[in-house]
Design an enzyme around this catalytic site. Structure first.
Site, PDB file in Angstrom:
ATOM      1  N   GLY A  15      -7.714  19.958  19.602  1.00  0.00           N
ATOM      2  CA  GLY A  15      -7.199  21.323  19.707  1.00  0.00           C
ATOM      3  C   GLY A  15      -7.846  22.041  20.870  1.00  0.00           C
ATOM      4  O   GLY A  15      -8.172  21.437  21.890  1.00  0.00           O
ATOM      5  N   GLU A  54       1.439  -1.373   8.227  1.00  0.00           N
ATOM      6  CA  GLU A  54       0.626  -0.267   8.742  1.00  0.00           C
ATOM      7  C   GLU A  54       0.586  -0.145  10.272  1.00  0.00           C
ATOM      8  O   GLU A  54       0.967   0.876  10.835  1.00  0.00           O
ATOM      9  CB  GLU A  54      -0.803  -0.448   8.198  1.00  0.00           C
ATOM     10  CG  GLU A  54      -1.850   0.470   8.774  1.00  0.00           C
ATOM     11  CD  GLU A  54      -1.643   1.919   8.357  1.00  0.00           C
ATOM     12  OE1 GLU A  54      -1.505   2.169   7.162  1.00  0.00           O
ATOM     13  OE2 GLU A  54      -1.628   2.796   9.233  1.00  0.00           O
ATOM     14  N   ASP A  74       0.600   3.616   5.982  1.00  0.00           N
ATOM     15  CA  ASP A  74       0.780   3.265   4.571  1.00  0.00           C
ATOM     16  C   ASP A  74       0.507   4.431   3.621  1.00  0.00           C
ATOM     17  O   ASP A  74       1.409   5.059   3.101  1.00  0.00           O
ATOM     18  CB  ASP A  74      -0.151   2.104   4.204  1.00  0.00           C
ATOM     19  CG  ASP A  74       0.397   0.779   4.699  1.00  0.00           C
ATOM     20  OD1 ASP A  74       1.592   0.699   4.982  1.00  0.00           O
ATOM     21  OD2 ASP A  74      -0.374  -0.183   4.788  1.00  0.00           O
ATOM     22  N   GLN A 110       0.776  -1.251   0.000  1.00  0.00           N
ATOM     23  CA  GLN A 110       0.000   0.000   0.000  1.00  0.00           C
ATOM     24  C   GLN A 110       0.804   1.297   0.000  1.00  0.00           C
ATOM     25  O   GLN A 110       0.475   2.229  -0.751  1.00  0.00           O
ATOM     26  CB  GLN A 110      -0.974   0.009   1.202  1.00  0.00           C
ATOM     27  CG  GLN A 110      -1.867   1.220   1.208  1.00  0.00           C
ATOM     28  CD  GLN A 110      -2.965   1.240   2.249  1.00  0.00           C
ATOM     29  OE1 GLN A 110      -3.574   2.270   2.444  1.00  0.00           O
ATOM     30  NE2 GLN A 110      -3.244   0.152   2.914  1.00  0.00           N
TER      31      GLN A 110
END
Ligand code: CAO
Length: 416
Positions: free
Chosen positions: A248, A140, A169, A17
């Site tokens: 945030g 991954e 990936d 990937q």
């Protein structure tokens, strides 16, 4: 309409990937991407998780659009010779083999640079060169753990958690594409190629930068006020998992909507943007909260933020996720329904924008795949099907000057 990367020839020595996602992006934008695959088998994903017998798996087709496929055994002398020719006539080589595989094949950076000093050689590895884990093969989820995503994802009372988004990936592939384009621009100035290397660990960490921010804040002040652990829970000396908290300065959470008891995705994400407090109160029918000192400021709300979310869930109880968003959007509140893959696959807006496309394939019939998430005013990338194994072998060899007899001979020794 000509595409910006037309005329750039890329040897795509990638598999699975991370690498294929990078070269697919460049192919969408016009590069001539030649995927080099082992004769007989090809990229392992052609066979992985097949849904139709004897047809390339979606895992392969969705990462290899717009490419050509050349079968070539690059461990045989005849195959190496073809590869050398291709290298001399290409602009970029992209690979994501295990550590040392390209060197063992006889194509070290030094050798590639000698064959074609203008060529850009781009690599994905699990860890960067010289890292104490640089000998490791990586997939991954390994990268998500090594890059800080897993330790900061999930709930505080559960184990480290992997995201479904391919942060290790495809994300690394996107970083590599930026590196390649930068090196191509650099080559225009210097006339020289260069090596571009991206590690999966670094790419994950680059996306986890706010968690590195939080680690430093935690070390300085001992708490993180936007995490659910504040103010009632406890902090250790490492950034904790924050569940669905906003990353945030805007608190948010995943909230239940009508039908959540039976539908696992009947939820919306709701953000309490500081300056949007007044419209939020109006939308919820709670005008008395607007000036109430216990609610008026973000600091005042934080100690009872989960009570506020509970109240919002009460308001959501008789609204589907779509109805809720349709009301909240009028008040300018950042929110979205939690969408399933089924809903996304059938979303008319995504079809209209070309973010999800249906392409015809010689063996599969038509299949759904992703289109370019990057939109241009002067170009609409057209997505074409992935190639069959070796579909373009003759075409590519002929372009390198091989005659029909040469190609026959290469086939005889199983080099192509
Ligand atoms: N002809 C002949 N040989 C070929 C070939 C070809 N066309 N293409 C590849 N090969 C050979 C390579 O030379 C190598 O042989 P050696 O190991 O004998 O030198 C072998 O095939 C491929 O090795 P590999 O280590 O890349 O493959 P693997 O299946 O064992 O490991 C992976 C896969 C992904 C773990 C490893 O490639 C890797 O760590 N890559 C870097 C990180 C990465 O990109 N990971 C993301 C993958 S997406 O989840």
């Amino acid at each position: 309409m000509s595409k910006p990367l037309e005329g750039i020839r890329i040897i795509d020595f990638t598999h699975v990937q991370a690498g294929p996602a990078c070269t697919q992006l460049l192919a969408w934008f016009g590069a001539d991407v030649i995927k080099v695959e082992r004769p007989g088998s090809g990229d392992v994903t052609r066979n992985q998780l097949r849904d139709i017998p004897d047809a390339d798996a979606l895992y392969f087709t969705m990462l290899n659009s717009n490419k050509k496929s050349l079968t070539l055994d690059t461990k045989k002398p005849e195959g190496k010779e073809v590869l050398e020719k291709l290298i001399r006539e290409s602009d970029v080589l992209v690979e994501n083999f295990g550590p040392g595989a390209l060197d063992r094949m006889g194509f070290s950076w030094e050798r590639l640079n000698e064959l074609n000093p203008k060529m850009i050689v781009a690599s994905v590895k699990g860890f960067s060169d010289g890292h104490h884990y640089d000998d490791l093969k990586v997939y991954e989820n390994v990268a998500q753990c090594a890059g800080g995503a897993a330790s900061t994802t999930g709930f505080w009372d559960g184990p480290p958690t992997i995201s479904a988004a391919a942060l290790g990936d495809s994300n690394t592939g996107m970083h590599l594409a930026i590196g390649i384009l930068t090196a191509l621009l650099g080559r225009d100035k210097t006339g020289k190629g260069q090596k571009v290397a991206v590690s999966m660990q670094d790419s994950v960490l680059n996306l986890c930068r706010v968690k590195l921010r939080d680690q430093q804040r935690l070390e300085r002040v001992g708490y993180l006020e936007e995490y659910p652990q504040y103010p009632h829970g406890e902090f250790s000396d490492v950034v904790p998992r924050g569940g669905n908290a906003g990353g945030g300065g805007q608190p948010g959470w995943v909230l239940k909507c009508k039908g959540w008891e039976t539908d696992p995705n009947a939820y919306i994400y709701f953000t309490i943007q500081g300056h949007a407090w007044e419209p939020i109160c109006k939308a919820l029918g709670k005008p008395e909260w607007i000036d109430d000192p216990a609610y008026k400021t973000a600091e005042a709300r934080q100690p009872h933020i989960f009570d506020i979310f509970k109240t919002i869930e009460g308001w959501l109880a008789d609204k589907t996720k779509f109805e809720a968003v349709d009301i909240l959007r009028k008040f300018d509140i950042p929110c979205a329904p939690v969408l399933t893959m089924k809903e996304l696959a059938n979303d008319p807006s995504l079809r209209a924008s070309g973010t999800i496309v249906e392409v015809p394939h010689k063996k599969r019939g038509s299949y759904l795949t992703v289109g370019s998430p990057i939109k241009f005013s002067d170009m609409k990338p057209e997505i074409t099907a992935s190639p069959l194994l070796g579909e373009h072998t003759e075409e590519v060899l002929a372009s390198l000057g091989y005659s029909k007899q040469d190609i026959f001979n290469l086939r005889e020794v199983k080099a192509v």
